[in-house]
Design a protein around this motif. Structure first.
Motif, mmCIF file in Angstrom:
data_model
loop_
_atom_site.group_PDB
_atom_site.id
_atom_site.type_symbol
_atom_site.label_atom_id
_atom_site.label_comp_id
_atom_site.label_asym_id
_atom_site.label_seq_id
_atom_site.Cartn_x
_atom_site.Cartn_y
_atom_site.Cartn_z
ATOM 1 N N HIS A 190 -4.442 3.154 -8.203
ATOM 2 C CA HIS A 190 -4.589 1.739 -7.848
ATOM 3 C C HIS A 190 -3.822 0.864 -8.843
ATOM 4 C CE1 HIS A 190 -6.400 -2.167 -6.986
ATOM 5 N NE2 HIS A 190 -6.775 -2.236 -8.255
ATOM 6 N N CYS A 191 -3.974 1.162 -10.123
ATOM 7 C CA CYS A 191 -3.275 0.386 -11.155
ATOM 8 C C CYS A 191 -1.763 0.515 -11.007
ATOM 9 C CB CYS A 191 -3.697 0.863 -12.541
ATOM 10 S SG CYS A 191 -5.435 0.611 -12.929
ATOM 11 N N LEU A 192 -1.301 1.732 -10.772
ATOM 12 C CA LEU A 192 0.133 1.953 -10.618
ATOM 13 C C LEU A 192 0.669 1.215 -9.397
ATOM 14 C CD1 LEU A 192 2.771 3.322 -11.400
ATOM 15 C CD2 LEU A 192 1.994 5.369 -10.173
ATOM 16 N N ALA A 193 -0.037 1.292 -8.296
ATOM 17 C CA ALA A 193 0.398 0.612 -7.072
ATOM 18 C C ALA A 193 0.466 -0.895 -7.272
ATOM 19 C CB ALA A 193 -0.554 0.947 -5.918
ATOM 20 N N ASN A 194 -0.477 -1.446 -8.031
ATOM 21 C CA ASN A 194 -0.518 -2.889 -8.243
ATOM 22 C C ASN A 194 0.501 -3.385 -9.256
ATOM 23 O OD1 ASN A 194 -2.703 -4.810 -7.022
ATOM 24 N ND2 ASN A 194 -3.632 -2.781 -7.079
ATOM 25 N N HIS A 195 0.958 -2.496 -10.114
ATOM 26 C CA HIS A 195 1.937 -2.889 -11.139
ATOM 27 C C HIS A 195 3.218 -2.065 -10.981
ATOM 28 C CE1 HIS A 195 -1.084 -5.315 -13.215
ATOM 29 N NE2 HIS A 195 -1.929 -4.331 -12.959
ATOM 30 N N TRP A 196 3.512 -1.741 -9.748
ATOM 31 C CA TRP A 196 4.619 -0.842 -9.429
ATOM 32 C C TRP A 196 5.952 -1.319 -9.988
ATOM 33 C CZ3 TRP A 196 5.033 3.973 -7.960
ATOM 34 C CH2 TRP A 196 6.268 4.435 -7.484
ATOM 35 N N GLN A 197 6.218 -2.604 -9.878
ATOM 36 C CA GLN A 197 7.518 -3.145 -10.300
ATOM 37 C C GLN A 197 7.761 -2.998 -11.793
ATOM 38 O OE1 GLN A 197 7.458 -7.144 -8.686
ATOM 39 N NE2 GLN A 197 8.535 -6.488 -6.839
ATOM 40 N N LYS A 198 6.702 -2.790 -12.550
ATOM 41 C CA LYS A 198 6.851 -2.577 -13.993
ATOM 42 C C LYS A 198 7.421 -1.189 -14.283
ATOM 43 C CE LYS A 198 4.255 -2.538 -18.354
ATOM 44 N NZ LYS A 198 2.955 -2.779 -19.012
ATOM 45 N N PHE A 199 7.223 -0.264 -13.355
ATOM 46 C CA PHE A 199 7.594 1.125 -13.599
ATOM 47 C C PHE A 199 8.707 1.644 -12.698
ATOM 48 C CE2 PHE A 199 3.129 0.621 -14.857
ATOM 49 C CZ PHE A 199 3.193 1.061 -16.170
ATOM 50 N N SER A 200 9.140 0.849 -11.728
ATOM 51 C CA SER A 200 10.175 1.321 -10.805
ATOM 52 C C SER A 200 11.001 0.156 -10.284
ATOM 53 C CB SER A 200 9.531 2.069 -9.623
ATOM 54 O OG SER A 200 10.501 2.490 -8.701
ATOM 55 N N THR A 201 12.292 0.400 -10.104
ATOM 56 C CA THR A 201 13.168 -0.618 -9.511
ATOM 57 C C THR A 201 13.139 -0.530 -7.991
ATOM 58 O OG1 THR A 201 15.046 0.917 -9.685
ATOM 59 C CG2 THR A 201 14.703 -0.637 -11.504
ATOM 60 N N GLN A 202 12.610 0.559 -7.472
ATOM 61 C CA GLN A 202 12.497 0.763 -6.028
ATOM 62 C C GLN A 202 11.181 0.159 -5.547
ATOM 63 O OE1 GLN A 202 12.358 4.926 -5.044
ATOM 64 N NE2 GLN A 202 13.226 4.644 -3.008
ATOM 65 N N SER A 203 11.148 -0.406 -4.362
ATOM 66 C CA SER A 203 9.894 -0.947 -3.847
ATOM 67 C C SER A 203 8.921 0.194 -3.580
ATOM 68 C CB SER A 203 10.125 -1.737 -2.559
ATOM 69 O OG SER A 203 10.409 -0.866 -1.474
ATOM 70 N N LEU A 204 7.645 -0.107 -3.636
ATOM 71 C CA LEU A 204 6.626 0.912 -3.382
ATOM 72 C C LEU A 204 6.777 1.482 -1.976
ATOM 73 C CD1 LEU A 204 4.087 2.465 -4.213
ATOM 74 C CD2 LEU A 204 2.727 0.490 -3.452
ATOM 75 N N GLU A 205 7.036 0.615 -1.011
ATOM 76 C CA GLU A 205 7.183 1.064 0.378
ATOM 77 C C GLU A 205 8.328 2.064 0.516
ATOM 78 O OE1 GLU A 205 8.009 -0.740 4.881
ATOM 79 O OE2 GLU A 205 8.101 -2.048 3.116
ATOM 80 N N HIS A 206 9.488 1.743 -0.043
ATOM 81 C CA HIS A 206 10.640 2.636 0.067
ATOM 82 C C HIS A 206 10.428 3.924 -0.715
ATOM 83 C CE1 HIS A 206 13.429 -0.945 1.218
ATOM 84 N NE2 HIS A 206 12.852 -0.395 2.280
ATOM 85 N N PHE A 207 9.786 3.825 -1.870
ATOM 86 C CA PHE A 207 9.497 5.027 -2.649
ATOM 87 C C PHE A 207 8.627 5.987 -1.847
ATOM 88 C CE2 PHE A 207 6.433 7.337 -5.278
ATOM 89 C CZ PHE A 207 7.292 8.092 -6.071
ATOM 90 N N CYS A 208 7.592 5.460 -1.232
ATOM 91 C CA CYS A 208 6.682 6.305 -0.451
ATOM 92 C C CYS A 208 7.400 6.940 0.742
ATOM 93 C CB CYS A 208 5.488 5.492 0.033
ATOM 94 S SG CYS A 208 4.415 4.897 -1.301
ATOM 95 N N LEU A 209 8.176 6.142 1.458
ATOM 96 C CA LEU A 209 8.919 6.667 2.609
ATOM 97 C C LEU A 209 9.892 7.761 2.189
ATOM 98 C CD1 LEU A 209 9.687 3.366 4.578
ATOM 99 C CD2 LEU A 209 8.189 5.232 5.331
ATOM 100 N N ASP A 210 10.640 7.504 1.116
ATOM 101 C CA ASP A 210 11.623 8.478 0.626
ATOM 102 C C ASP A 210 10.945 9.767 0.163
ATOM 103 O OD1 ASP A 210 13.621 6.684 1.151
ATOM 104 O OD2 ASP A 210 13.944 6.093 -0.937
#
Length: 203
Positions: free
Chosen positions: A83-103
């Motif tokens: 939950h924490c990672l999903a909510n602060h995703w942009q701090k840890f990845s340049t890719q959007s959460l949606e695209h990361f999950c799909l890929d």
């Protein structure tokens, strides 16, 4: 760490995505049944779980749970860290959460093999179709995950009550995550590098 974190850690370490999810579904020596790439992913998953569980921050987080729920805290925290990672995703990845999950799901589907554990294949299918990973942004989804886990395994019945501890100490647990996760990423990367070096020497 749960599904989302294990996939993100795999990407961070250039490790096998499927292997890092298979870690919860494979027992014993993975090299007996899987390729080096998958086996390395499984071993990285196991390392991350072990390192996270024995970390001082995890111990502090567990102490926040009530006497009745503390023994189930490690499971609840694994879900909460996602939950924490999903909510602060942009701090840890340049890719959007949606695209990361799909890929990630697409890569796993493309390399799926028939001898993989059937329950893993089924769960991953549901994970992708129902977009579990993205849903972790909402605490209502975390509550639902804990309730379902408690229903599936009677011994985990008290797990659903851990949600109250997560809510009660939400802000402090968020701080714990931001202290813990960068350390997990760094140690996982080092472990993964050592694994690759070991594989190269053995060839």
């Amino acid at each position: 760490m749960n599904f989302l974190a294990h996939l993100h850690i795999a990407q961070h370490c250039n490790s096998n995505l499927a292997g890092n999810l298979l870690g919860d579904f494979v027992k014993g020596d993975p090299n007996k049944h899987y390729s080096d790439s998958l086996s390395n992913g499984i071993r990285l998953h196991r390392f991350v779980d072990s390192y996270t569980d024995r970390h001082d921050v995890s111990r502090s987080a567990k102490s926040l749970f009530s006497d009745q729920t503390r023994r189930f805290a490690p499971i609840a925290l694994d879900v909460f860290w996602d939950h924490c990672l999903a909510n602060h995703w942009q701090k840890f990845s340049t890719q959007s959460l949606e695209h990361f999950c799909l890929d990630s799901h697409q890569q796993i589907f493309e390399h799926q093999e028939s001898h993989w554990p059937e329950n893993f294949i089924t769960i991953h299918q549901k994970m992708a179709e129902q977009r579990w990973l993205e849903s972790y942004q909402d605490m209502s989804s975390i509550e639902l995950v804990l309730q379902r886990m408690a229903l599936r395994r009677p011994k985990l019945g008290m797990l659903k009550n851990c949600y109250q501890d997560l809510e009660r100490h939400y802000d402090k647990l968020q701080c714990h995550f931001h202290e813990l996760y960068p350390s997990v990423l760094a140690e996982a990367n080092q472990f993964s590098t050592l694994q690759l070096m070991k594989n190269q020497k053995e060839r």
